[in-house]
Design a protein around this motif. Structure first.
Motif, PDB file in Angstrom:
ATOM      1  N   VAL A   1      39.467   3.158 -11.656  1.00 16.59           N
ATOM      2  CA  VAL A   1      38.516   2.531 -12.567  1.00 16.59           C
ATOM      3  C   VAL A   1      37.354   1.953 -11.779  1.00 16.59           C
ATOM      4  CG1 VAL A   1      40.224   1.993 -14.332  1.00 16.59           C
ATOM      5  CG2 VAL A   1      39.830   0.367 -12.471  1.00 16.59           C
ATOM      6  N   GLY A   2      36.221   1.793 -12.429  1.00 23.98           N
ATOM      7  CA  GLY A   2      35.086   1.122 -11.811  1.00 23.98           C
ATOM      8  C   GLY A   2      34.142   2.060 -11.090  1.00 23.98           C
ATOM      9  N   ASP A   3      33.170   1.446 -10.462  1.00 21.32           N
ATOM     10  CA  ASP A   3      32.073   2.120  -9.779  1.00 21.32           C
ATOM     11  C   ASP A   3      32.565   2.917  -8.569  1.00 21.32           C
ATOM     12  OD1 ASP A   3      29.613   2.751  -8.679  1.00 21.32           O
ATOM     13  OD2 ASP A   3      29.377   0.780  -7.740  1.00 21.32           O
ATOM     14  N   PRO A   4      32.218   4.207  -8.465  1.00 17.26           N
ATOM     15  CA  PRO A   4      32.607   5.003  -7.299  1.00 17.26           C
ATOM     16  C   PRO A   4      32.054   4.458  -5.986  1.00 17.26           C
ATOM     17  CG  PRO A   4      31.840   6.421  -9.070  1.00 17.26           C
ATOM     18  CD  PRO A   4      31.532   5.017  -9.486  1.00 17.26           C
ATOM     19  N   ARG A   5      30.891   3.852  -6.031  1.00 23.95           N
ATOM     20  CA  ARG A   5      30.317   3.295  -4.804  1.00 23.95           C
ATOM     21  C   ARG A   5      31.194   2.158  -4.264  1.00 23.95           C
ATOM     22  NH1 ARG A   5      26.010   0.618  -4.673  1.00 23.95           N
ATOM     23  NH2 ARG A   5      25.568   0.931  -2.483  1.00 23.95           N
ATOM     24  N   THR A   6      31.619   1.289  -5.159  1.00 23.38           N
ATOM     25  CA  THR A   6      32.511   0.206  -4.735  1.00 23.38           C
ATOM     26  C   THR A   6      33.846   0.775  -4.274  1.00 23.38           C
ATOM     27  OG1 THR A   6      31.479  -1.252  -6.352  1.00 23.38           O
ATOM     28  CG2 THR A   6      33.587  -1.965  -5.435  1.00 23.38           C
ATOM     29  N   ALA A   7      34.348   1.757  -5.027  1.00 29.88           N
ATOM     30  CA  ALA A   7      35.618   2.388  -4.655  1.00 29.88           C
ATOM     31  C   ALA A   7      35.511   3.034  -3.273  1.00 29.88           C
ATOM     32  CB  ALA A   7      36.013   3.424  -5.699  1.00 29.88           C
ATOM     33  N   GLY A   8      34.361   3.614  -2.972  1.00 30.97           N
ATOM     34  CA  GLY A   8      34.147   4.189  -1.648  1.00 30.97           C
ATOM     35  C   GLY A   8      34.224   3.137  -0.558  1.00 30.97           C
ATOM     36  N   MET A   9      33.613   1.989  -0.825  1.00 27.57           N
ATOM     37  CA  MET A   9      33.703   0.881   0.125  1.00 27.57           C
ATOM     38  C   MET A   9      35.145   0.409   0.276  1.00 27.57           C
ATOM     39  SD  MET A   9      30.490  -1.740  -0.443  1.00 27.57           S
ATOM     40  CE  MET A   9      31.214  -2.938   0.684  1.00 27.57           C
ATOM     41  N   VAL A  10      35.879   0.410  -0.825  1.00 31.14           N
ATOM     42  CA  VAL A  10      37.277  -0.028  -0.779  1.00 31.14           C
ATOM     43  C   VAL A  10      38.079   0.881   0.147  1.00 31.14           C
ATOM     44  CG1 VAL A  10      39.430  -0.175  -2.090  1.00 31.14           C
ATOM     45  CG2 VAL A  10      37.343  -1.169  -3.017  1.00 31.14           C
TER      46      VAL A  10
END
Lengths: 192, 192
Positions: free
Chosen positions: B149-158
DNA sequence: GTCTATAGCGCGATAGAC
DNA sequence: GTCTATCGCGCTATAGAC
């Protein structure tokens, strides 16, 4: 065991400096600049730099784990515990003047240059944190409030190391704003 | 831009040392001990330590991102790309004699002691990696092979920061074995 | 317990011969 | 390009007065 004000002030300064610059990036002079004491006098309280780092480590681990254990023992839900735990890292990052990473994240990077006792302290910090997180995750899964696959012990390590990594990366780039995004997204991955 | 064998050997030694001990934990003498060259002669190729660190950083970033881009451009599924990406970190950890962390993970910890150009290089490494991961995640979600769930950009950082943290933590304690566990569990969180 | 002074060493960097 | 020699500095740590 009773600690004088001077010792506390030295430990405070040393900890702040190590969390910002690393143990290999600071000197007794840096500490002397922050505390009202001459650099030679620091040796009276902590005879060597290695002993000083160990003392900082021990205090940090005991204090941090104390707060963690209070969270674990509290009556709130597992997702709430997870959230409070993650907020400890956010608080650490913002603490003081500049952005600070976890003391043991920093010293984990410098591990190869530390003495055996310091290395053991860092390892213990990692294990104890992962163990507490495993307990929270196990509780959450049992009560149906958290959702993940696999071993809770590994999942505990995942949460811990993800938060350590998030501190490191967000300090370099987006600061506390980015850290909060990473924290929220990470918790969501566990259904929290 | 053409690099001599000597320059390459110096960069290799410096990189290995920094990934193990950190930039503040090494000296020209350490490099001289590894390369068949006197410490004074290193200055001919890299006039200052700061310039040497920058050169190591630049080479590392370009090389690493090149491999990452090859993975992104490859025809395999998004989960397979994610897995191959994570394996780059596993390979780095095992590379050479002792356990090494990512160069930019190490220098991220020491960020406060680096010069501006080096800091910029580290930030750029973080951003570019997170961006590539975001692309993989976006692709995976669109094709229904990855789930988050959520923004792929944030998920990438995660994903990126979780892998950086996993390297750091597993080097201190369980080594490559623990890292693989952390990697597998992390990928599972994204349905891979 | 804190100070001044300094020992002793390793560091990054430079000079100049080859 | 690589060497020897050395400068100048900052470091950890110690000695000894107060």
């Amino acid at each position: 065991m009773t600690r004088t004000d001077t010792q506390t002030a030295i430990l405070d300064a040393a900890q702040e400096l190590i969390q910002t610059r690393g143990a290999n990036g600071i000197s007794y002079q840096h500490i002397s600049d922050m505390v009202r004491i001459r650099k030679a006098s620091i040796h009276y309280h902590f005879p060597t730099k290695e002993k000083l780092v160990e003392a900082v480590l021990r205090r940090y681990r005991v204090q941090f784990l104390g707060v963690v254990d209070a969270i674990v023992a509290s009556g709130v839900s597992a997702p709430a515990k997870l959230r409070r735990y993650a907020d400890l890292f956010a608080a650490t990052l913002r603490e003081g003047a500049g952005l600070k990473v976890c003391l043991c994240g920093m010293l984990g990077a410098e591990l190869a240059t530390l003495g055996r006792p310091a290395v053991a302290q860092v390892q213990r910090f990692y294990r104890e944190n992962a163990e507490r997180l495993a307990r929270i995750l196990r509780q959450g899964r049992a009560s149906g409030t958290l959702h993940f696959v696999g071993d809770p012990r590994t999942a505990g390590m995942v949460v811990f190391s993800a938060l350590e990594g998030a501190m490191l990366v967000s300090r370099a780039d987006g600061g506390i704003r980015d850290f909060r995004r990473l924290r929220d997204q990470t918790l969501k991955l566990f259904g929290a």
